[in-house]
Design a protein around this motif. Structure first.
Motif, PDB file in Angstrom:
ATOM      1  N   ALA A  50      -0.437  -3.427  -5.822  1.00 38.46           N
ATOM      2  CA  ALA A  50      -0.594  -2.124  -6.489  1.00 38.46           C
ATOM      3  C   ALA A  50      -1.687  -1.296  -5.814  1.00 38.46           C
ATOM      4  O   ALA A  50      -1.527  -0.081  -5.643  1.00 38.46           O
ATOM      5  CB  ALA A  50      -0.906  -2.317  -7.970  1.00 38.46           C
ATOM      6  N   ILE A  96      -1.147   2.357  -4.168  1.00 37.76           N
ATOM      7  CA  ILE A  96      -1.949   3.531  -4.534  1.00 37.76           C
ATOM      8  C   ILE A  96      -2.537   4.180  -3.291  1.00 37.76           C
ATOM      9  O   ILE A  96      -2.492   5.409  -3.125  1.00 37.76           O
ATOM     10  CB  ILE A  96      -3.051   3.153  -5.543  1.00 37.76           C
ATOM     11  N   LEU A 141       4.834   5.164  -6.123  1.00 37.07           N
ATOM     12  CA  LEU A 141       3.653   4.877  -6.939  1.00 37.07           C
ATOM     13  C   LEU A 141       4.055   4.278  -8.289  1.00 37.07           C
ATOM     14  O   LEU A 141       3.482   3.274  -8.729  1.00 37.07           O
ATOM     15  CB  LEU A 141       2.835   6.151  -7.156  1.00 37.07           C
ATOM     16  N   THR A 159       3.313   0.176  -8.833  1.00 37.60           N
ATOM     17  CA  THR A 159       2.251  -0.226  -9.766  1.00 37.60           C
ATOM     18  C   THR A 159       2.824  -0.855 -11.032  1.00 37.60           C
ATOM     19  O   THR A 159       2.119  -1.572 -11.738  1.00 37.60           O
ATOM     20  CB  THR A 159       1.345   0.966 -10.135  1.00 37.60           C
TER      21      THR A 159
END
Length: 118
Positions: free
Chosen positions: A15, A19, A39, A43
């Protein structure tokens, strides 16, 4: 001492990479649509693994891990699309795609084991 949770740690690190990649795509490549999808799915993997850690039953655990599996696969799709449309260079793509593939295999293995141990 708390037991190490490999999939939880790998998904968290993944994650973070997602990012940072999103920030790069948005700021340097001026790409906003595909990177936002990346994204969200990238995530979401770790979030679903965290939910699975707190599952109410074995079936709930398998279900949450199944969602995490789908999110990794979706993330791989967005990465492949970004590479094929020249937003990612080959070396940028290979590194993070490899991490996603390892995570996918790990999650699949966990699901298979959990189903066998029902």
């Amino acid at each position: 001492m708390k037991k190490e949770n490999v999939v939880r740690e790998k998904s968290f690190r993944f994650a973070i990479r997602i990012i940072r990649l999103y920030q790069y795509l948005k700021d340097r490549q001026k790409e906003y649509v595909l990177s936002k999808q990346l994204l969200r799915s990238g995530t979401s993997v770790g979030a679903n693994i965290r939910e699975a850690d707190n599952a109410e039953s074995k079936a709930d655990f398998i279900h949450k891990m199944g969602i995490a599996q789908k999110e990794v696969d979706e993330t791989m799709y967005w990465l492949e699309l970004l590479k094929e449309t020249d937003y990612l260079l080959e070396n940028e793509f290979v590194s993070i795609h490899k991490d996603a593939d390892e995570l996918l295999k790990l999650i699949r293995s966990i699901i298979i084991t959990a189903k066998a141990n029902r």
